[in-house]
Design a protein around this motif. Structure first.
Motif, PDB file in Angstrom:
ATOM      1  N   ALA A  94       0.823  -1.212   0.000  1.00  0.00           N
ATOM      2  CA  ALA A  94       0.000   0.000   0.000  1.00  0.00           C
ATOM      3  C   ALA A  94       0.854   1.256   0.000  1.00  0.00           C
ATOM      4  O   ALA A  94       0.523   2.242  -0.673  1.00  0.00           O
ATOM      5  N   SER A  95       1.961   1.251   0.750  1.00  0.00           N
ATOM      6  CA  SER A  95       2.830   2.425   0.769  1.00  0.00           C
ATOM      7  C   SER A  95       3.486   2.636  -0.586  1.00  0.00           C
ATOM      8  O   SER A  95       3.692   3.773  -1.022  1.00  0.00           O
ATOM      9  N   THR A  96       3.804   1.539  -1.285  1.00  0.00           N
ATOM     10  CA  THR A  96       4.336   1.656  -2.643  1.00  0.00           C
ATOM     11  C   THR A  96       3.322   2.296  -3.572  1.00  0.00           C
ATOM     12  O   THR A  96       3.648   3.192  -4.360  1.00  0.00           O
ATOM     13  N   MET A  97       2.077   1.835  -3.494  1.00  0.00           N
ATOM     14  CA  MET A  97       1.020   2.398  -4.328  1.00  0.00           C
ATOM     15  C   MET A  97       0.818   3.876  -4.032  1.00  0.00           C
ATOM     16  O   MET A  97       0.731   4.705  -4.954  1.00  0.00           O
ATOM     17  N   ASN A  98       0.761   4.243  -2.763  1.00  0.00           N
ATOM     18  CA  ASN A  98       0.510   5.641  -2.401  1.00  0.00           C
ATOM     19  C   ASN A  98       1.657   6.548  -2.829  1.00  0.00           C
ATOM     20  O   ASN A  98       1.428   7.660  -3.331  1.00  0.00           O
ATOM     21  N   ALA A  99       2.889   6.094  -2.638  1.00  0.00           N
ATOM     22  CA  ALA A  99       4.037   6.924  -3.012  1.00  0.00           C
ATOM     23  C   ALA A  99       4.071   7.159  -4.518  1.00  0.00           C
ATOM     24  O   ALA A  99       4.292   8.286  -4.977  1.00  0.00           O
ATOM     25  N   ALA A 100       3.847   6.103  -5.303  1.00  0.00           N
ATOM     26  CA  ALA A 100       3.831   6.254  -6.759  1.00  0.00           C
ATOM     27  C   ALA A 100       2.690   7.158  -7.206  1.00  0.00           C
ATOM     28  O   ALA A 100       2.849   7.997  -8.104  1.00  0.00           O
ATOM     29  N   SER A 101       1.529   6.996  -6.587  1.00  0.00           N
ATOM     30  CA  SER A 101       0.359   7.784  -6.978  1.00  0.00           C
ATOM     31  C   SER A 101       0.552   9.264  -6.651  1.00  0.00           C
ATOM     32  O   SER A 101       0.280  10.134  -7.495  1.00  0.00           O
ATOM     33  N   PHE A 102       1.016   9.574  -5.445  1.00  0.00           N
ATOM     34  CA  PHE A 102       1.216  10.971  -5.077  1.00  0.00           C
ATOM     35  C   PHE A 102       2.237  11.644  -5.981  1.00  0.00           C
ATOM     36  O   PHE A 102       2.052  12.796  -6.401  1.00  0.00           O
ATOM     37  N   GLU A 103       3.318  10.946  -6.293  1.00  0.00           N
ATOM     38  CA  GLU A 103       4.348  11.546  -7.138  1.00  0.00           C
ATOM     39  C   GLU A 103       3.843  11.755  -8.556  1.00  0.00           C
ATOM     40  O   GLU A 103       4.088  12.800  -9.166  1.00  0.00           O
ATOM     41  N   ALA A 104       3.143  10.747  -9.110  1.00  0.00           N
ATOM     42  CA  ALA A 104       2.649  10.846 -10.482  1.00  0.00           C
ATOM     43  C   ALA A 104       1.498  11.831 -10.610  1.00  0.00           C
ATOM     44  O   ALA A 104       1.240  12.339 -11.713  1.00  0.00           O
ATOM     45  N   LEU A 105       0.817  12.112  -9.501  1.00  0.00           N
ATOM     46  CA  LEU A 105      -0.312  13.043  -9.535  1.00  0.00           C
ATOM     47  C   LEU A 105       0.121  14.453  -9.138  1.00  0.00           C
ATOM     48  O   LEU A 105       0.320  15.326  -9.988  1.00  0.00           O
ATOM     49  N   TYR A 106       0.316  14.681  -7.866  1.00  0.00           N
ATOM     50  CA  TYR A 106       0.529  16.041  -7.360  1.00  0.00           C
ATOM     51  C   TYR A 106       1.865  16.627  -7.808  1.00  0.00           C
ATOM     52  O   TYR A 106       1.920  17.754  -8.326  1.00  0.00           O
ATOM     53  N   SER A 107       2.950  15.903  -7.616  1.00  0.00           N
ATOM     54  CA  SER A 107       4.260  16.456  -7.960  1.00  0.00           C
ATOM     55  C   SER A 107       4.412  16.633  -9.465  1.00  0.00           C
ATOM     56  O   SER A 107       4.915  17.658  -9.935  1.00  0.00           O
ATOM     57  N   THR A 108       3.980  15.628 -10.224  1.00  0.00           N
ATOM     58  CA  THR A 108       4.080  15.730 -11.677  1.00  0.00           C
ATOM     59  C   THR A 108       3.197  16.845 -12.216  1.00  0.00           C
ATOM     60  O   THR A 108       3.608  17.605 -13.098  1.00  0.00           O
ATOM     61  N   SER A 191      -7.378  19.259 -14.716  1.00  0.00           N
ATOM     62  CA  SER A 191      -7.268  20.703 -14.954  1.00  0.00           C
ATOM     63  C   SER A 191      -6.852  21.438 -13.684  1.00  0.00           C
ATOM     64  O   SER A 191      -6.463  22.594 -13.741  1.00  0.00           O
ATOM     65  N   SER A 192      -6.961  20.760 -12.529  1.00  0.00           N
ATOM     66  CA  SER A 192      -6.539  21.350 -11.251  1.00  0.00           C
ATOM     67  C   SER A 192      -6.273  20.217 -10.271  1.00  0.00           C
ATOM     68  O   SER A 192      -6.563  19.045 -10.547  1.00  0.00           O
ATOM     69  N   TYR A 193      -5.735  20.574  -9.116  1.00  0.00           N
ATOM     70  CA  TYR A 193      -5.432  19.572  -8.092  1.00  0.00           C
ATOM     71  C   TYR A 193      -6.694  18.911  -7.546  1.00  0.00           C
ATOM     72  O   TYR A 193      -6.650  17.780  -7.070  1.00  0.00           O
ATOM     73  N   ASP A 194      -7.817  19.600  -7.611  1.00  0.00           N
ATOM     74  CA  ASP A 194      -9.058  19.051  -7.077  1.00  0.00           C
ATOM     75  C   ASP A 194      -9.468  17.764  -7.779  1.00  0.00           C
ATOM     76  O   ASP A 194     -10.144  16.910  -7.189  1.00  0.00           O
ATOM     77  N   PHE A 195      -9.055  17.613  -9.039  1.00  0.00           N
ATOM     78  CA  PHE A 195      -9.423  16.429  -9.810  1.00  0.00           C
ATOM     79  C   PHE A 195      -8.900  15.149  -9.156  1.00  0.00           C
ATOM     80  O   PHE A 195      -9.517  14.082  -9.273  1.00  0.00           O
ATOM     81  N   PHE A 196      -7.771  15.258  -8.456  1.00  0.00           N
ATOM     82  CA  PHE A 196      -7.137  14.067  -7.891  1.00  0.00           C
ATOM     83  C   PHE A 196      -7.917  13.486  -6.724  1.00  0.00           C
ATOM     84  O   PHE A 196      -7.718  12.324  -6.363  1.00  0.00           O
ATOM     85  N   MET A 197      -8.798  14.271  -6.125  1.00  0.00           N
ATOM     86  CA  MET A 197      -9.639  13.743  -5.058  1.00  0.00           C
ATOM     87  C   MET A 197     -10.543  12.633  -5.594  1.00  0.00           C
ATOM     88  O   MET A 197     -10.810  11.646  -4.906  1.00  0.00           O
ATOM     89  N   PHE A 198     -11.023  12.802  -6.829  1.00  0.00           N
ATOM     90  CA  PHE A 198     -11.849  11.751  -7.436  1.00  0.00           C
ATOM     91  C   PHE A 198     -11.033  10.477  -7.632  1.00  0.00           C
ATOM     92  O   PHE A 198     -11.537   9.369  -7.421  1.00  0.00           O
ATOM     93  N   TYR A 199      -9.776  10.633  -8.059  1.00  0.00           N
ATOM     94  CA  TYR A 199      -8.926   9.468  -8.310  1.00  0.00           C
ATOM     95  C   TYR A 199      -8.695   8.682  -7.027  1.00  0.00           C
ATOM     96  O   TYR A 199      -8.810   7.449  -7.013  1.00  0.00           O
TER      97      TYR A 199
END
Length: 281
Positions: A94-108, A191-199
């Motif tokens: 789970a930590s692997t999934m979360n780390a990859a997701s946060f980096e590919a979403l918010y940071s990218t 189009s904005s960071y808010d979109f990632f809440m749905f993901y």
């Protein structure tokens, strides 16, 4: 009789449209230039490395100690192991999934949209595919760090003792590629960071609940088990948990690994197509 100018223009328009469509959906050509993108992100990350690692460890450690020792003291063994050991192997995934997701979403997204780093980089002889490949590798690398850090914690606590657990490292990296590829799709659509809440609400959180992180899959209804079998995190846990808990080669190792690899390839392809539509149209 010669064709009219309108007919010639129609042929030219169809030719351009067909060629553009082919280029739009063509599988990305990966080059070594992606390493430069990876290295650029690494140099930036080095300044905040300690805080980043601690942040990635915070959530899984809370789950591990809060549920593992608290709730685990009230539960019998699960599949022949203590609950904290069962949960610990799940939190690595789970930590692997979360780390990859946060980096590919918010940071990218920050580098792509707010900082416009991608646009600056693509002024050099580096294609969009190179940038996205570098971002993919970087997100997978950060996920590898997060999963490895959790694995070290489990070794330090004596929860994991088998040397076979080290074979989980390539699985962790493959998992990072898979979840980073899926995250890039959301980033190309956002189009904005808010979109990632749905993901996270519609994909990441349900996957944590349905993939066997907190409890065995055989405790769920058969219909839910069918759905779980299609989730990437389920395949990751099926590979990692036997290596960590019993030091055994996972059952159906090839099929689980192929599923993850195919998911990462297809998801990255879709992400690049969406990226081309976003930047090149």
């Amino acid at each position: 009789m010669g064709r009219s100018p309108a007919v010639h223009l129609g042929y030219i328009g169809n030719f351009i449209l067909e060629n553009f469509t082919v280029k739009l959906i063509a599988y990305p050509s990966i080059s070594m230039r992606a390493i430069y993108i990876w290295r650029r992100n690494f140099f930036v990350w080095k300044k905040l490395a300690i805080g980043s690692l601690l942040g990635n460890l915070a959530d899984p450690m809370i789950y591990l100690f809060g549920l593992g020792y608290g709730l685990g003291g009230l539960l019998p063994q699960i599949n022949g192991v203590s609950y904290i050991a069962f949960l610990g192997s799940g939190t690595v995934c789970a930590s692997t999934m979360n780390a990859a997701s946060f980096e590919a979403l918010y940071s990218t997204f920050s580098r792509m949209h707010d900082q416009r780093t991608w646009e600056a980089i693509m002024n050099a002889p580096i294609a969009l595919e190179d940038v996205m490949s570098g971002e993919l590798l970087w997100a997978a690398s950060k996920a590898m760090l997060s999963g490895t850090a959790m694995l070290i914690v489990l070794f330090a606590l004596g929860i994991v003792t088998s040397p076979m657990a080290l074979w989980a490292l390539p699985v962790i990296f493959l998992a990072g590629l898979t979840f980073a590829s899926l995250g890039l799709i959301a980033t190309m659509l956002a189009s904005s960071y808010d979109f990632f809440m749905f993901y996270f609400t519609l994909f990441v959180t349900p996957m944590m609940m349905l993939s066997g992180v907190f409890f065995p899959l055989d405790q769920m209804p058969s219909s839910v088990q069918v759905v779980s079998g299609w989730l990437p995190l389920t395949h990751v846990i099926a590979l990692v948990r036997p290596l960590l808990l019993s030091g055994e080669v996972p059952v159906a190792l090839i099929s689980h690994a192929v599923s993850l690899f195919a998911t990462s390839l297809i998801a990255f392809w879709i992400a690049v197509i969406l990226g081309r539509r976003r930047f090149l149209q």
